[in-house]
Design an enzyme around this catalytic site. Structure first.
Site, mmCIF file in Angstrom:
data_model
loop_
_atom_site.group_PDB
_atom_site.id
_atom_site.type_symbol
_atom_site.label_atom_id
_atom_site.label_comp_id
_atom_site.label_asym_id
_atom_site.label_seq_id
_atom_site.Cartn_x
_atom_site.Cartn_y
_atom_site.Cartn_z
ATOM 1 N N ASN A 94 0.841 -1.199 0.000
ATOM 2 C CA ASN A 94 0.000 0.000 0.000
ATOM 3 C C ASN A 94 0.871 1.242 0.000
ATOM 4 O O ASN A 94 1.665 1.399 -0.936
ATOM 5 C CB ASN A 94 -1.102 -0.055 1.073
ATOM 6 C CG ASN A 94 -0.646 -0.339 2.470
ATOM 7 O OD1 ASN A 94 -0.204 -1.433 2.757
ATOM 8 N ND2 ASN A 94 -0.752 0.618 3.361
ATOM 9 N N ASP A 95 0.788 2.112 0.982
ATOM 10 C CA ASP A 95 1.368 3.455 0.885
ATOM 11 C C ASP A 95 2.847 3.502 0.478
ATOM 12 O O ASP A 95 3.650 2.718 0.982
ATOM 13 C CB ASP A 95 1.324 4.162 2.244
ATOM 14 C CG ASP A 95 0.011 4.051 2.965
ATOM 15 O OD1 ASP A 95 -0.930 3.475 2.417
ATOM 16 O OD2 ASP A 95 -0.049 4.549 4.095
ATOM 17 N N GLN A 111 4.785 0.360 2.188
ATOM 18 C CA GLN A 111 4.092 -0.521 3.126
ATOM 19 C C GLN A 111 3.944 -1.879 2.463
ATOM 20 O O GLN A 111 3.352 -1.987 1.368
ATOM 21 C CB GLN A 111 2.716 0.069 3.467
ATOM 22 C CG GLN A 111 2.798 1.327 4.294
ATOM 23 C CD GLN A 111 3.178 1.022 5.730
ATOM 24 O OE1 GLN A 111 2.346 0.610 6.513
ATOM 25 N NE2 GLN A 111 4.441 1.228 6.080
ATOM 26 N N ASP A 217 1.765 7.922 11.007
ATOM 27 C CA ASP A 217 2.203 8.383 9.687
ATOM 28 C C ASP A 217 2.982 9.699 9.743
ATOM 29 O O ASP A 217 2.645 10.676 9.058
ATOM 30 C CB ASP A 217 1.008 8.508 8.725
ATOM 31 C CG ASP A 217 0.174 7.248 8.651
ATOM 32 O OD1 ASP A 217 0.690 6.180 9.031
ATOM 33 O OD2 ASP A 217 -1.003 7.319 8.234
ATOM 34 N N GLU A 269 -5.106 10.274 7.731
ATOM 35 C CA GLU A 269 -3.871 9.493 7.614
ATOM 36 C C GLU A 269 -2.871 10.255 6.743
ATOM 37 O O GLU A 269 -3.223 11.162 5.977
ATOM 38 C CB GLU A 269 -4.163 8.128 6.961
ATOM 39 C CG GLU A 269 -5.208 7.312 7.704
ATOM 40 C CD GLU A 269 -5.437 5.912 7.132
ATOM 41 O OE1 GLU A 269 -5.528 4.979 7.925
ATOM 42 O OE2 GLU A 269 -5.535 5.764 5.898
HETATM 43 C C1 FRU Z 1 -2.857 4.410 4.975
HETATM 44 C C2 FRU Z 1 -2.504 3.568 6.175
HETATM 45 C C3 FRU Z 1 -1.677 4.344 7.178
HETATM 46 C C4 FRU Z 1 -0.952 3.259 7.900
HETATM 47 C C5 FRU Z 1 -0.676 2.272 6.807
HETATM 48 C C6 FRU Z 1 -0.693 0.836 7.259
HETATM 49 O O1 FRU Z 1 -3.179 3.669 3.853
HETATM 50 O O2 FRU Z 1 -3.667 3.055 6.774
HETATM 51 O O3 FRU Z 1 -2.430 5.179 8.018
HETATM 52 O O4 FRU Z 1 0.232 3.725 8.492
HETATM 53 O O5 FRU Z 1 -1.672 2.468 5.828
HETATM 54 O O6 FRU Z 1 -0.236 -0.005 6.258
#
Ligand code: FRU
Length: 569
Positions: A94-95, A111, A217, A269
């Site tokens: 993800n991020d 991530q 974050d 976030e």
């Molecule tokens: C955003 C999020 C962040 C968190 C991460 C976890 O997509 O939810 O807030 O740190 O992904 O993977």
């Protein structure tokens, strides 16, 4: 993502093969920054596995002098694998995290669950590049530990060794990120002595703990006028962005809170803050806040505020919120740190928490947007807005695909065949004819539409259309058959310039990704797309009124990613 201990956990079979591929680098359990460095050096990824990058270039494509014939694979993992967008070898991504230019390389941390194509067991994956398009996979940089998963965060170059944690005055790279358990979210500091390849945690973590399980974050910038590090961080469930200051990256003092502001949603976030140039002169501070769920198009969305930052407080210039996207697959936007000449560049996760764990790929899930250069621009009505532009794709263009049409009469269309399975760039500008006087009364004349169709013989189509007499653009992915899920909605729209029959568009279509930059990048739409068969033609249609095409350039884009994709080159 909220704390969700029930997220699908994985088959350990996957875990083992992924770990073998990445080696054992990164933070290992109890390693501490003020203890001697561990003797185990980071290991290069084992590229012998079939699904690893080096085996993704089938012979004879790699041999000089041999003409490669595209081989279309039917498996969804291959069919949907982007050629020029970053996606993980296996597992779930993800991020983007820790985006930084170190003077030679751009780093992309992310991530990452290396064990399964589901969110969980979050590590920091890592890749480097010299152009943000050709990415080289690196060993995992930060592991999940007994203290929790390694959630989103940032890196900075502590070039003056303000932390005192580096051996030399030249300092080095530091990472600040959230360690997350279901019960708490605290901020950890780690330093790298090998230029971001691996990190060692500071001995007295966490460096910031407010006793919350919804505090995450961190993104840090060095604020020159006040000569201090500034952290922006989300108090997620409170819908607030907190600002903290530090002179050493270790001790943090609370400065102010911003919000709730803009969209409420459930969680705030991934805040990011940067001073961004205004085209024509000057600059303003922009605060980006990702909200999930709660976006107007459903699920995840990144909003932004334009204002001023004095080193302790962000003051928006007005009560307007901007959205970075009119579709629903650009989230958790992160800004590059340490860019030469203050260039503002962002990458977002090309996904949405509403369906990211159900996408029709199996061994991997998740992609990043292309890098985008950001600027602030006054729109036609004089309002300051964010403009986004894909960065550097011109360098990937192959020979232009001829499409000589310059005029399309009302009710007609023209079509070109597309190269199979490749990444494509379309740049065009169009003016729809004046409203015909013989249109029936009552429909306000809204029949002057210009439609761009990417389709195939199986009847699937992806359309991008311009309604000239209302000045609006739509994107429709409904008629693609590769994926369906209640939240995977199909149609999105945006307003361009009212009373303007002209539009310009720059789009990039790459396997399961579509990025549309319209109106010079003031309207951006990012969408995952899942045709069940390759899209083989591009058709341009005019309905209700004719259209003149002032500019039309269609290019194949050269593959940059070392992954097995539908075409090999
Ligand atoms: C955003 C999020 C962040 C968190 C991460 C976890 O997509 O939810 O807030 O740190 O992904 O993977």
């Amino acid at each position: 993502m909220t704390d969700d201990a029930s997220a699908p956990r994985l088959s350990r079979r996957f875990a083992l093969s992924s770990l073998a591929a990445f080696g054992a680098a990164g933070i290992s359990g109890g390693a501490r920054a003020d203890e001697p460095a561990k003797s185990t050096p980071p290991q290069a990824p084992d590229r012998t596995r079939k699904s690893e990058p080096n085996s993704s270039h089938p012979e004879p494509a790699d041999q000089p002098g041999v003409t490669a014939h595209p081989v279309i694979k039917t498996q969804s993992d291959v069919l949907y694998r982007p050629l020029i967008h970053f996606s993980p070898t296996t597992g779930f991504m993800n991020d983007p995290n820790g985006l930084i230019f170190d003077g030679t390389h751009y780093h992309l941390y992310y991530q990452y669950d290396p064990f399964a194509p589901y969110a969980g067991h979050v590590h920091w994956g890592h890749a480097i590049s010299t152009d943000m398009l050709h990415w080289e996979d690196q060993p995992i940089a930060i592991d999940e530990t007994k203290d929790g998963e390694a959630f989103t965060g940032c890196t900075v170059l502590d070039v003056k060794n303000t932390s005192g944690l580096f051996d030399t005055d030249k300092g080095g790279m530091a990472a600040i990120y959230t360690r997350a358990t279901p019960h708490k979210q605290t901020q950890y500091l780690a330093i790298s002595k090998d230029n971001g390849q691996s990190f060692t945690e500071y001995a007295h973590n966490p460096v910031l703990d407010i006793g919350s399980n919804s505090f995450r974050d961190p993104k840090i910038l060095f604020h020159k006028p006040t000569n201090q590090w500034v952290m922006v961080i989300a108090k997620s469930r409170l819908h607030q962005i907190a600002f903290y200051a530090s002179i050493d990256l270790i001790h943090w003092t609370h400065l102010s809170d911003f919000g709730p502001s803009g969209l409420f949603g459930v969680d705030y976030e991934c805040p990011n803050l940067l001073e961004i140039p205004v085209e024509g002169g000057g600059s303003r501070w922009v605060l980006f806040v990702s909200v999930n769920p709660g976006g107007p198009t459903g699920g995840s969305i990144t909003q932004y505020f334009i204002g001023d930052f004095d080193g302790s407080r962000f003051t928006p210039g007005d009560t307007v919120i901007g959205l970075t996207d009119f579709a629903k697959d650009a989230y958790a936007l992160q800004l590059y740190d340490n860019m030469p000449n203050g260039e503002a560049v962002a990458i977002a996760w090309l996904g949405n928490w509403q369906y990211c764990q159900e996408l029709p790929t199996h061994s991997w899930r998740g992609a990043m947007t292309l890098p985008r250069t950001l600027a602030l621009r006054h729109d036609a009505a004089g309002w300051l807005r964010l403009a986004q532009k894909p960065r550097g794709v011109e360098a990937l263009r192959g020979a232009e695909i001829a499409f000589p049409t310059r005029r399309i009469a009302a009710g007609s269309s023209t079509q070109a065949t597309l190269p199979l399975g490749g990444a494509l760039e379309l740049v065009m500008s169009v003016t729809v004819d004046e409203r015909p006087h013989d249109l029936p009364l009552g429909d306000k004349g809204r029949t002057g539409r210009f439609v761009i169709v990417f389709g195939n013989e199986q009847g699937e189509s992806l359309t991008i259309g311009f309604d000239a007499f209302s000045g609006q653009l739509w994107l429709d992915r409904n008629d693609l058959n590769g994926f369906s899920q209640p939240f995977f909605t199909g149609q999105f729209s945006t307003a361009l310039n009212p009373d303007d029959r002209h539009f310009d568009i720059h789009l990039i279509l790459d396997a399961c990704t579509l990025e549309i930059f319209a109106n010079g990048g003031l309207s951006v739409g990012t969408a995952l797309i899942f045709p069940s068969n390759p899209l083989t033609f591009l058709r341009l249609e005019a309905s209700g009124a004719g259209a003149s095409i002032e500019n039309l350039a269609l290019y194949p884009l050269k593959k940059t990613m070392p992954r097995e994709t539908a075409v090999s080159g």
